[in-house]
Write a protein that holds these residues in place. Structure first.
Motif, PDB file in Angstrom:
ATOM      1  N   LEU A 127      41.354  45.313  42.767  1.00  0.00           N
ATOM      2  CA  LEU A 127      42.509  44.465  43.066  1.00  0.00           C
ATOM      3  C   LEU A 127      43.502  45.191  43.963  1.00  0.00           C
ATOM      4  O   LEU A 127      44.043  44.600  44.904  1.00  0.00           O
ATOM      5  N   MET A 149      42.015  45.418  47.367  1.00  0.00           N
ATOM      6  CA  MET A 149      42.027  44.082  47.964  1.00  0.00           C
ATOM      7  C   MET A 149      43.429  43.716  48.437  1.00  0.00           C
ATOM      8  O   MET A 149      43.603  43.153  49.520  1.00  0.00           O
ATOM      9  N   ILE A 162      44.446  38.507  35.132  1.00  0.00           N
ATOM     10  CA  ILE A 162      44.879  38.481  36.534  1.00  0.00           C
ATOM     11  C   ILE A 162      45.921  37.380  36.723  1.00  0.00           C
ATOM     12  O   ILE A 162      46.953  37.575  37.370  1.00  0.00           O
ATOM     13  N   ARG A 163      45.648  36.224  36.134  1.00  0.00           N
ATOM     14  CA  ARG A 163      46.594  35.121  36.279  1.00  0.00           C
ATOM     15  C   ARG A 163      47.933  35.443  35.639  1.00  0.00           C
ATOM     16  O   ARG A 163      48.997  35.122  36.173  1.00  0.00           O
ATOM     17  N   GLU A 168      49.696  37.660  37.881  1.00  0.00           N
ATOM     18  CA  GLU A 168      50.150  36.944  39.067  1.00  0.00           C
ATOM     19  C   GLU A 168      51.455  36.211  38.760  1.00  0.00           C
ATOM     20  O   GLU A 168      52.405  36.234  39.534  1.00  0.00           O
ATOM     21  N   TRP A 192      33.264  32.882  37.726  1.00  0.00           N
ATOM     22  CA  TRP A 192      33.435  34.117  36.957  1.00  0.00           C
ATOM     23  C   TRP A 192      34.912  34.486  36.966  1.00  0.00           C
ATOM     24  O   TRP A 192      35.600  34.347  35.962  1.00  0.00           O
ATOM     25  N   ILE A 193      35.407  34.956  38.100  1.00  0.00           N
ATOM     26  CA  ILE A 193      36.843  35.233  38.191  1.00  0.00           C
ATOM     27  C   ILE A 193      37.381  34.302  39.256  1.00  0.00           C
ATOM     28  O   ILE A 193      37.282  34.566  40.439  1.00  0.00           O
ATOM     29  N   GLU A 194      37.937  33.221  38.784  1.00  0.00           N
ATOM     30  CA  GLU A 194      38.242  32.120  39.680  1.00  0.00           C
ATOM     31  C   GLU A 194      39.334  32.488  40.671  1.00  0.00           C
ATOM     32  O   GLU A 194      39.291  32.085  41.834  1.00  0.00           O
ATOM     33  N   SER A 195      40.306  33.298  40.221  1.00  0.00           N
ATOM     34  CA  SER A 195      41.441  33.576  41.089  1.00  0.00           C
ATOM     35  C   SER A 195      41.037  34.352  42.332  1.00  0.00           C
ATOM     36  O   SER A 195      41.725  34.286  43.343  1.00  0.00           O
ATOM     37  N   LEU A 196      39.939  35.103  42.255  1.00  0.00           N
ATOM     38  CA  LEU A 196      39.532  35.899  43.411  1.00  0.00           C
ATOM     39  C   LEU A 196      38.332  35.294  44.130  1.00  0.00           C
ATOM     40  O   LEU A 196      37.811  35.890  45.074  1.00  0.00           O
ATOM     41  N   VAL A 207      34.834  42.658  32.431  1.00  0.00           N
ATOM     42  CA  VAL A 207      33.819  41.623  32.615  1.00  0.00           C
ATOM     43  C   VAL A 207      34.463  40.261  32.859  1.00  0.00           C
ATOM     44  O   VAL A 207      33.990  39.473  33.665  1.00  0.00           O
ATOM     45  N   ALA A 208      35.552  39.987  32.152  1.00  0.00           N
ATOM     46  CA  ALA A 208      36.183  38.675  32.287  1.00  0.00           C
ATOM     47  C   ALA A 208      37.686  38.862  32.386  1.00  0.00           C
ATOM     48  O   ALA A 208      38.413  38.706  31.413  1.00  0.00           O
ATOM     49  N   GLY A 209      38.142  39.242  33.572  1.00  0.00           N
ATOM     50  CA  GLY A 209      39.554  39.588  33.698  1.00  0.00           C
ATOM     51  C   GLY A 209      40.419  38.476  34.245  1.00  0.00           C
ATOM     52  O   GLY A 209      41.579  38.697  34.561  1.00  0.00           O
ATOM     53  N   ASP A 210      39.825  37.289  34.377  1.00  0.00           N
ATOM     54  CA  ASP A 210      40.537  36.244  35.108  1.00  0.00           C
ATOM     55  C   ASP A 210      41.887  35.902  34.485  1.00  0.00           C
ATOM     56  O   ASP A 210      42.895  35.798  35.179  1.00  0.00           O
TER      57      ASP A 210
END
Lengths: 574, 546
Positions: free
Chosen positions: A463, A466, A560-561, A564, B83-87, A554-557
């Motif tokens: 991240l 990126m 991350i949100r 954000e 999987w990681i929708e935001s990215l 593995v599942a950081g979504d």
């Protein structure tokens, strides 16, 4: 975005907004009071009547238990953590706490909440696992003088843990530089004492002393900068400072002032060249405390940097470059390289982790640099602010997940310490034979620190890179699609920081892998062949760290949100 | 359609391995010894299940597949989950004629490796790690998302690192770290290239499968589609300079993995120290990840840059080919010699790619496949040597034909296959490469001088293989003179599981040598597709350059 509500101290909504801090405050009072509850009585003067007054005297069986403070502290910090987590699930509100004269003192929003999450999480884990590190002896039996002394000072340690958390969360909430400094000093002084807590050991005292001297000098320089800023702007409110800076920022006085303030925070995040005390402090402190220094304390310093650099000395939105851009970029480059090179030559795992934490500070500074360049590309209209949010998200994400794998690594060392020292790499020897699961946990922490997928450390590093690349590329993608021609050199120079960062990640693999090799290959030290001492609390804490490291990786979504959302709430110009 | 890839091929071996490892992790030494046999059996059965699935895929038992008919950038058994929708990251899998042979090869080598190293020590941990290795490797080949690709790309390092560290030879500590650091370093540069590529996508045009936070996507088919459109319009995708830089950054990661001279130095160390099973998978599949990655990303996305760097790649390929072979001549360690011969063979792949001829690319694909069957046999032979003769020195064993006829026969067969004997799988690939190179030289109007390298190498390869065979199999050692390294102990031959593994590998070497079209048809078809899509449109500015 939810609307802002303004609250006066102890007015409506004050309690609900500052609930986590009030929990901590209550816990602190309990920590002071409860161990002193006993059969004390108060004789009414001139009479023989003794009124039971419960303080002092022969302690009750329950309150004399030396394990009690640890539990109170853990439950307090855990409760505060749970409360913050709960507020996230409730949807974030934005509450501003304003003094009677209308000055904004504290601000509760997503940004401060995520830092509270970091602080309380790290300190709760550290307090919980300190139950094994700071031994309590001979409950109910006769104990020696030294053991009695150890039992007595349990309360002090945990009070300091809680005050540390309180100070840190004040830093996260503060909207006034002065309030921020009060919080910073509250937290700092707690950590100075925590580092030197084992005063029987020479290393502990020495490192505490060093940490205190360097830290207080840094704070002093910071305070001096503070006074210069006050002289210049006539106020220490962030909003006032920012407005004044936008008008007349590029003059000597505010720049020197800001520079001095940054020294204070640079010490906290252990950025080069202010990092010299960090390796000593980490290796001298007990491992859970060292873990707190490397995670929560670092996050606290990062708040200061973010507030000073991105709010006060905000980058101009016309060309996006901040005055401090080159300076911070150079500092980031030096910090990450220095940290990694120094870690290569270190045989003490705690020093190694300290230097790796310096390197990680460098990565975070690189991210901050990228935010400073967020709007450099004039061709970009809508994407630029999203890029700034993306880098900030990466920074927050990194700080959050760092708690899992950096503190986790220190907790593994803490188990070794309570067995008899973890100051040499060889003390990790044969861990895979002695306790395979613990070795696997340490392995996971190491590769996560190195940034190997599928661990959380990889995602956070990804991240950050990126974010930097996104800022560097700007709107070139769309231009190229319209027939524009660009070369590599057209990208912003922060891209080279990303390159330096990946090269540094590669260097860092050397020393992280060395730990793994020692654990899985070398024989145990003499007399340390058997399994490690018991301590279910540390093991539970380590398990929590391992699970977080893997699950977030593995599942950081959702995390991350969350980050954000927090990043967006930092600055409404973005 | 049923998702036959995600859970059955990738998830299952990984989960099975973690479950088995967790199961043995808290047992003591003696318990672990007792568990070793059931775990070995379980691992074998699991890996055979994987083989059954991929073989079923080949014979079209699952779904309506025709491996020959898949056009470029279309995939069979494709499935995509968020999987990681935001990215913009998806768990996206699929197979085409590029990846399918590699996936089949992985599932084929897994049980063979388990059989060949049937008696490896500490089997309760070893066999689950092999399974994890297989799952990670399959993950690399089926991934159709840059993030997922990179995750599995790095994930393969972890089991291999432990295979070398815990079951390797004397210098395993050094070799395992060198292996990890070397390839990790190259990969992170590649990662930066991937991310830069990611952000050079045009976020103004709504992209498919884009992330909510970034507006770009990691989805390989989508990116390939965009690149294909730009490139076939005669433009350089992303512009000349950036395409070249990104091509170089991605290629660095793949060249180190391949490995090509001068990035090859990790390979001999890793191979010599790795246990037999590790070597078999390392040489058989892991090296091919590099070549596979080249086809999947830089070649598919940046054909102009490929053309620009054509001669650089050709030179690297030639040097690898010649250098690998010449260094082989000087080796006294059998395994090191075989390792360097791998470097040489990977040079063949690189030359095949650099010719930019459909036949050259088909040769590269077939070389990947053929070398994937032959080199595990080479390393199985080396492993058997080490196991039964306790030495890897070529001079240390003499007259093996008398002492151990099975081992001697296997060795002779494997050596012959590797030096490219006609009717064995390796020959087909080498012949195709030579023809493609010839075509290329003719088309470019270049001197035939370039052919000297490969021709020379054929002779040198024959020389070191024959020399080593002569020294080990035939010369010396009558019945009264057993090899010195054994002391006065009995002279062993290889054990039954090893014999079985050798027979299987030999069988398939012959099968694909005599009937190469089994695999070659789909590869050839795919290369024609990619060639027509990618290279023909850019041949227009062939002379003018960019």
């Amino acid at each position: 975005m939810s609307n802002m509500t303004t609250v006066e101290p102890f007015g409506d909504g004050f309690v609900s907004a500052l609930c986590p801090e009030l929990i901590l405050f209550t816990g602190m009072l309990l920590l002071i009071l409860v161990p002193n509850l006993g059969q004390g009585t108060f004789r009414i003067p001139g009479t023989q009547i003794r009124l039971p007054w419960l303080l002092g005297g022969t302690r009750f069986k329950f309150t004399s238990d030396p394990r009690l403070p640890a539990w109170i502290a853990s439950i307090t910090l855990g409760g505060a953590f749970a409360k913050v987590l709960y507020t996230f699930s409730q949807g974030l509100e934005r509450v501003s706490i304003v003094s009677e004269s209308g000055k904004e003192l504290l601000l509760v929003n997503g940004f401060s909440r995520i830092f509270e999450l970091i602080f309380f999480g790290a300190l709760a884990l550290a307090a919980f696992s300190s139950m094994n590190r700071l031994q309590v002896n001979g409950i109910g039996a006769k104990v020696s003088e030294q053991e009695l002394y150890n039992n007595r000072r349990q309360a002090d340690f945990y009070i300091l843990m809680v005050t540390c958390a309180l100070g840190m969360s004040v830093v996260a909430l503060a909207q006034d530089l002065f309030v921020l400094f009060i919080g910073l000093e509250l937290a700092s002084f707690s950590t100075y004492v925590l580092v030197a807590f084992l005063k029987e050991s020479k290393v502990g005292v020495e490192s505490g002393m060093k940490y205190f001297i360097v830290g207080s000098v840094a704070s002093g320089v910071g305070l001096y900068g503070l006074s210069m800023l006050y002289l210049w702007a006539g106020s220490l409110q962030f909003s006032v400072l920012a407005a004044t800076f936008a008008e007349s920022g590029t003059t000597a006085l505010p720049l020197i002032g800001i520079g001095f303030v940054l020294v204070g925070f640079g010490f906290k995040v252990s950025a080069a060249p202010f990092h010299f005390a960090a390796p000593d402090a980490y290796s001298g402190a007990t491992s859970p405390v060292a873990g707190v220094l490397a995670t929560a304390s670092k996050a606290m310093g990062m708040i200061g940097l973010v507030r000073m650099l991105l709010i006060v000395a905000a980058p101009e939105s016309s060309d996006g470059s901040a005055v401090w851009l080159v300076c911070l970029g150079a500092m980031a480059a030096i910090t990450m390289t220095w940290g990694n090179l120094a870690a290569l030559g270190s045989d003490n795992p705690k020093r190694m982790l300290a230097y790796s934490s310096v390197a990680h500070a460098g990565y975070m500074l690189a991210a901050l640099t990228a935010v400073g360049a967020w709007n450099w590309d004039a061709a970009v209209s809508g994407d630029a602010s999203a890029a700034a949010v993306a880098v900030m998200t990466a920074l927050l994400f990194h700080l959050v997940v760092l708690v899992a794998f950096k503190l986790g690594a220190f907790l593994v060392l803490s188990l070794l310490e309570s067995e008899g020292g973890a100051s040499r790499l060889s003390s990790l020897g044969g861990l895979a034979k002695r306790e395979p699961l613990l070795a696997v946990a340490m392995f996971i922490f190491m590769i996560s620190l190195a940034g190997v997928p599928p661990m959380a450390g990889f995602l956070s590093k990804l991240l950050v890179i990126m974010g930097i690349v996104r800022v560097a590329v700007g709107g070139m993608g769309a231009e190229i699609a319209d027939g524009g021609i660009y070369a590599l050199g057209d990208m912003h120079w922060v891209w080279w920081l990303a390159l330096l960062m990946v090269i540094n990640s590669a260097i860092s693999v050397f020393y992280y892998l060395r730990v793994v090799v020692v654990m899985f290959f070398d024989e145990p030290e003499q007399g340390r062949e058997g399994p490690l001492p018991n301590g279910w609390q540390v093991r539970v804490a380590i398990l929590a760290c391992v699970l977080t490291t893997i699950l977030v990786g593995v599942a950081g979504d959702s995390l991350i949100r969350l980050c954000e959302m927090a990043a967006q709430s930092l600055n409404y110009n973005w | 359609m049923q998702d036959w890839i995600s859970m059955p091929l990738v998830g299952f071996p990984l989960v099975a391995s973690i479950v088995l490892l967790a199961f043995v992790s808290n047992t003591n030494e003696s318990m672990r010894k007792r568990l070793s046999n059931p775990i070995r059996m379980a691992s074998l059965i699991f890996s055979l299940l994987l083989l059954a699935i991929t073989t079923g895929m080949f014979f079209q038992y699952f779904g309506n597949v025709s491996w020959e008919g898949i056009s470029f950038n279309n995939y069979e058994f494709a499935h995509r989950y968020t999987w990681i929708e935001s990215l913009g990251i998806h768990w996206s899998v699929g197979l085409d004629a590029l990846s399918f042979p590699m996936v089949w090869l992985t599932t084929f080598l897994l049980p063979v490796t388990i059989i060949a190293t049937w008696n490896e020590k500490n089997g309760a941990v070893y066999f689950p790690i092999l399974l994890a290795m297989g799952g990670a490797l399959i993950g690399v080949f089926v991934a159709l998302d840059l993030f997922m690709f990179y995750v599995f790309w790095e994930l393969t390092l972890i089991p291999m690192f432990f295979l070398i560290l815990m079951w390797g030879g004397k210098d395993r500590k050094y070799a395992s770290q060198k292996f990890f650091i070397y390839t990790f370093t190259a990969s992170v540069v590649m990662l930066l290239g991937l991310i830069t590529l990611y952000f050079f996508q045009d976020s103004a045009n709504p992209l498919e499968y884009a992330g909510s936070m970034t507006g770009r996507t990691f989805d390989i088919p989508t990116i390939t589609q965009h690149a294909l459109m730009e490139n076939s319009n005669g433009n350089w995708y992303l512009g000349a300079n950036i395409q070249k830089v990104l091509f170089a950054m991605l290629m660095l990661g793949f060249l180190v993995k391949l490995p090509a001279v001068p990035f090859h130095t990790w390979l001999p160390d890793a191979h010599v120290q790795a246990p037999t099973g590790g070597s078999m998978l390392l040489a058989g599949v892991m090296l091919k990840m590099g070549a596979y990655g080249m086809f999947r990303l830089p070649i598919s996305l940046f054909p102009h840059a490929l053309q620009y760097f054509q001669f650089v790649l050709l030179a690297i390929g030639m040097v690898s080919l010649v250098w690998g072979a010449i260094v082989c001549l000087g080796q006294t360690n059998l395994k090191k010699m075989v390792a360097y011969s791998s470097v040489s063979h990977m040079g063949v792949i690189l030359i095949g790619i650099a010719t930019m001829q459909p036949m050259g690319w088909a040769a590269a694909l077939f070389m990947m496949f053929a070398h994937g069957i032959i080199s595990p046999m080479l390393f199985a032979v080396c492993g058997a040597f080490k196991h039964h003769y306790h030495s890897m020195e070529i001079g240390a064993m003499r007259g093996m034909a008398k002492h151990s006829p099975w081992l001697a026969t296997s060795m002779m067969f494997a050596w012959m296959a590797s030096l490219g004997l006609p009717l064995l799988a390796g020959f087909v690939a080498e012949l195709m490469m030579l023809i493609a190179l010839w075509y290329f030289l003719a088309a470019e109007g270049l001197s035939v001088f370039w052919m000297v390298g490969p021709a020379l190498v054929l002779a040198v390869t024959a020389a070191y293989y024959l020399w080593s065979m002569q020294r080990t199999i035939f010369e010396g050692g009558d019945d009264t003179q057993p090899p010195a390294s054994l002391g006065n102990g009995p002279v062993p031959d290889i054990a039954n599981p090893e014999k079985l593994a050798m027979i299987i590998l030999a069988f398939f070497t012959i099968a694909f040598g005599v009937m190469p079209w089994i695999a070659l048809d789909m590869m050839h078809d795919w290369t024609i597709q990619i060639f027509e899509g990618l290279v023909l449109p850019i041949l227009g500015d062939f002379s003018g350059g960019a």
